[in-house]
Design a protein around this motif. Structure first.
Motif, PDB file in Angstrom:
ATOM      1  N   ARG A 205       0.830  -1.204   0.000  1.00  0.00           N
ATOM      2  CA  ARG A 205       0.000   0.000   0.000  1.00  0.00           C
ATOM      3  C   ARG A 205       0.868   1.258   0.000  1.00  0.00           C
ATOM      4  N   LEU A 206       2.005   1.200   0.690  1.00  0.00           N
ATOM      5  CA  LEU A 206       2.916   2.336   0.701  1.00  0.00           C
ATOM      6  C   LEU A 206       3.517   2.557  -0.686  1.00  0.00           C
ATOM      7  N   MET A 207       3.845   1.454  -1.378  1.00  0.00           N
ATOM      8  CA  MET A 207       4.365   1.559  -2.742  1.00  0.00           C
ATOM      9  C   MET A 207       3.346   2.194  -3.674  1.00  0.00           C
ATOM     10  N   ALA A 208       2.069   1.957  -3.435  1.00  0.00           N
ATOM     11  CA  ALA A 208       1.021   2.470  -4.310  1.00  0.00           C
ATOM     12  C   ALA A 208       0.613   3.896  -3.967  1.00  0.00           C
ATOM     13  N   ASP A 209       1.108   4.441  -2.871  1.00  0.00           N
ATOM     14  CA  ASP A 209       0.726   5.783  -2.430  1.00  0.00           C
ATOM     15  C   ASP A 209       1.522   6.834  -3.199  1.00  0.00           C
ATOM     16  N   PRO A 210       0.890   7.668  -4.013  1.00  0.00           N
ATOM     17  CA  PRO A 210       1.633   8.661  -4.795  1.00  0.00           C
ATOM     18  C   PRO A 210       2.288   9.748  -3.955  1.00  0.00           C
ATOM     19  N   PHE A 211       1.875   9.885  -2.686  1.00  0.00           N
ATOM     20  CA  PHE A 211       2.446  10.912  -1.815  1.00  0.00           C
ATOM     21  C   PHE A 211       3.165  10.290  -0.618  1.00  0.00           C
ATOM     22  N   ALA A 290       2.670  -7.740 -19.727  1.00  0.00           N
ATOM     23  CA  ALA A 290       3.721  -8.307 -18.874  1.00  0.00           C
ATOM     24  C   ALA A 290       3.766  -7.607 -17.529  1.00  0.00           C
ATOM     25  N   ILE A 291       3.621  -6.272 -17.543  1.00  0.00           N
ATOM     26  CA  ILE A 291       3.709  -5.511 -16.304  1.00  0.00           C
ATOM     27  C   ILE A 291       2.465  -5.693 -15.464  1.00  0.00           C
ATOM     28  N   GLY A 292       1.303  -5.700 -16.096  1.00  0.00           N
ATOM     29  CA  GLY A 292       0.040  -5.861 -15.379  1.00  0.00           C
ATOM     30  C   GLY A 292      -0.164  -4.759 -14.366  1.00  0.00           C
ATOM     31  N   GLY A 293      -0.566  -5.101 -13.164  1.00  0.00           N
ATOM     32  CA  GLY A 293      -0.834  -4.100 -12.139  1.00  0.00           C
ATOM     33  C   GLY A 293       0.371  -3.773 -11.291  1.00  0.00           C
ATOM     34  N   SER A 294       1.531  -4.239 -11.673  1.00  0.00           N
ATOM     35  CA  SER A 294       2.683  -4.082 -10.826  1.00  0.00           C
ATOM     36  C   SER A 294       3.006  -2.632 -10.518  1.00  0.00           C
ATOM     37  N   PHE A 295       3.390  -2.376  -9.264  1.00  0.00           N
ATOM     38  CA  PHE A 295       3.837  -1.090  -8.754  1.00  0.00           C
ATOM     39  C   PHE A 295       2.732  -0.053  -8.654  1.00  0.00           C
ATOM     40  N   VAL A 296       1.479  -0.400  -8.900  1.00  0.00           N
ATOM     41  CA  VAL A 296       0.394   0.537  -8.655  1.00  0.00           C
ATOM     42  C   VAL A 296      -0.716  -0.111  -7.839  1.00  0.00           C
ATOM     43  N   SER A 297      -0.598  -1.399  -7.581  1.00  0.00           N
ATOM     44  CA  SER A 297      -1.651  -2.120  -6.882  1.00  0.00           C
ATOM     45  C   SER A 297      -1.338  -2.261  -5.401  1.00  0.00           C
ATOM     46  N   ASP A 298      -2.392  -2.301  -4.570  1.00  0.00           N
ATOM     47  CA  ASP A 298      -2.174  -2.573  -3.154  1.00  0.00           C
ATOM     48  C   ASP A 298      -2.417  -4.053  -2.839  1.00  0.00           C
ATOM     49  N   ASN A 299      -2.522  -4.866  -3.894  1.00  0.00           N
ATOM     50  CA  ASN A 299      -2.656  -6.313  -3.740  1.00  0.00           C
ATOM     51  C   ASN A 299      -1.272  -6.931  -3.863  1.00  0.00           C
TER      52      ASN A 299
END
Length: 331
Positions: A205-211, A290-299
């Motif tokens: 979730r921290l990775m997905a937080d833009p701020f 290939a990338i899918g939801g990586s680095f923007v998902s909280d899953n």
């Protein structure tokens, strides 16, 4: 007297021509100092210190100082002997905090190549107050992540103010070409990040937080790329850029640290672009899949990807040892 070498107007103009500092306006010698020639330099774009080093130092004459990265006492002694430390230790979340903490406490400037935003967020929370009190400048991500992007926005906004009288409310970064190879440290940092998120889903979730790097401030919803799209203005197909999770946070942190010169409603995004036409669309669609939801998902499950699935496996080098090498060689 600390001006041993005089600088002519012609020599100064020729030197400055290689840098985007503007034309020289004034040059004044500084009397302090004992070895080098120092000047206060004024140009059309700002004020600087110009130093001419009078002595050449042989590499063999430079001291080698050893300090264990996990020994707080040794690191404290090390950072007191210098004004700035550049570290490439990575993964920083495993080996980086003791040195950063020592620099923050001693007032020693710290620069790294970190591309681990969750760790950076934790370091800001733990050590920013100490660094502010000591005067230490803690500067993350001084490499491809994120100098071209961060300074690119600084220069672009400066140009916008000159031309339009105000900063741009939105900036979209397009990456057209990448060269080079991912080092073992980069791969090890990626694997360490995945392991940390598996152990603690809050890290995802921290990775997905833009701020995540601007504690105490949350701006408007930010543009995020999740699929292959056609950008009519750029005349190219675009896909999510794998390093956007780092670079966009750094750009927003710079805006916050400078007092919001871009505005508190500033929007910033990054994508990778491909030529228009069927070939560009095919490449963009394949990379997006290939990338899918990586680095923007909280899953957390969206982060179980190897470098090949992320689209840059071909850049990984195996000519040196690093954590996770055996696992990657089996991919």
């Amino acid at each position: 007297m600390a001006v041993y070498t005089e600088v002519s107007r012609a020599a100064l103009a020729a030197f400055l021509a290689d840098y985007e500092l503007g034309a020289p306006v004034g040059l004044e010698g500084i009397t302090e100092g004992v070895e080098n020639s120092n000047f206060r330099l004024s140009t059309e774009r700002g004020r600087y210190i110009l130093t001419i080093y009078e002595k050449r130092v042989e590499v063999a004459d430079l001291p080698l100082i050893a300090a264990d990265a996990g020994d707080a006492t040794a690191l404290a002694a090390l950072v007191r002997r210098t004004r700035a430390v550049v570290t490439t230790v990575g993964p920083y979340q495993r080996h980086g905090e003791p040195l950063l903490a020592a620099c923050a406490a001693a007032g020693t400037d710290y620069l790294d190549l970190c591309g681990e935003p969750a760790w950076m967020a934790r370091m800001i929370e733990r050590h920013q107050a100490t660094a502010q009190a000591s005067g230490a400048r803690i500067v993350f991500s001084c490499d491809f992540d994120s100098i071209p992007f961060d300074l690119g926005v600084v220069y672009l906004q400066d140009l916008a103010r000159q031309r339009f009288g105000s900063p741009l409310a939105r900036v979209d970064g397009l990456v057209k070409v990448m060269k080079g190879a991912a080092s073992g440290g980069t791969v090890a940092s990626l694997l360490a990040t995945l392991e940390a998120m598996a152990a603690d889903p809050a890290q995802a979730r921290l990775m997905a937080d833009p701020f995540s790097l601007t504690p105490g401030f949350r701006g408007p919803a930010q543009p995020e790329s999740h699929a292959a799209e056609y950008d009519a203005q750029a005349r190219s197909w675009t896909v999510p850029f794998i390093m956007a999770a780092i670079n966009t946070r750094v750009v927003r942190r710079t805006n916050a640290l400078l007092g919001f010169p871009y505005g508190k409603d500033f929007h910033y995004s990054e994508v990778m672009s491909f030529p228009r036409g069927p070939r560009g669309l095919f490449t963009a669609a394949g990379l997006t899949a290939a990338i899918g939801g990586s680095f923007v998902s909280d899953n957390i499950e969206d982060y179980y990807l190897n470098p090949w699935e992320l689209g840059y496996g071909g850049f990984v080098k195996f000519d040196h040892d690093f954590h996770g090498r055996e696992a990657l060689e089996r991919c």
